[in-house]
Write a protein that holds these residues in place. Sequence first.
Motif, mmCIF file in Angstrom:
data_model
loop_
_atom_site.group_PDB
_atom_site.id
_atom_site.type_symbol
_atom_site.label_atom_id
_atom_site.label_comp_id
_atom_site.label_asym_id
_atom_site.label_seq_id
_atom_site.Cartn_x
_atom_site.Cartn_y
_atom_site.Cartn_z
ATOM 1 N N ALA A 94 2.093 1.621 -3.504
ATOM 2 C CA ALA A 94 1.290 2.142 -4.441
ATOM 3 C C ALA A 94 0.899 3.560 -4.252
ATOM 4 C CB ALA A 94 -0.110 1.243 -4.191
ATOM 5 N N SER A 95 0.975 4.159 -3.060
ATOM 6 C CA SER A 95 0.694 5.348 -2.703
ATOM 7 C C SER A 95 1.826 6.382 -3.274
ATOM 8 C CB SER A 95 0.657 5.865 -1.404
ATOM 9 O OG SER A 95 0.019 5.055 -0.452
ATOM 10 N N LYS A 116 0.819 -1.108 0.070
ATOM 11 C CA LYS A 116 -0.053 -0.048 0.135
ATOM 12 C C LYS A 116 0.951 1.254 0.114
ATOM 13 C CE LYS A 116 -4.326 -1.806 1.910
ATOM 14 N NZ LYS A 116 -5.182 -1.846 3.311
ATOM 15 N N GLN A 117 2.138 1.479 0.618
ATOM 16 C CA GLN A 117 2.941 2.419 0.743
ATOM 17 C C GLN A 117 3.554 2.631 -0.710
ATOM 18 O OE1 GLN A 117 5.753 1.607 3.678
ATOM 19 N NE2 GLN A 117 4.829 3.129 5.080
#
Length: 56
Positions: free
Chosen positions: A53-54, A50-51
């Motif tokens: 992807a952000s 998720k990190q």
Amino acid sequence: MQKLTSSVRKFFIREEGATMVEYGLMVALIAVVCLAAVTLLGTNVNGVFKQIASAV
């Protein structure tokens, strides 16, 4: 009658059954530890993705 008594006594004295129970408990404990490790690792890896992807 004596043969039957002797057979029953031998059945209760044998220790193979206890050994199988011990192995079964060890396998169950290992499975629980593996499941906990995979769950924890999966959660951490999900956070890393998720990190990334952000950031992208």
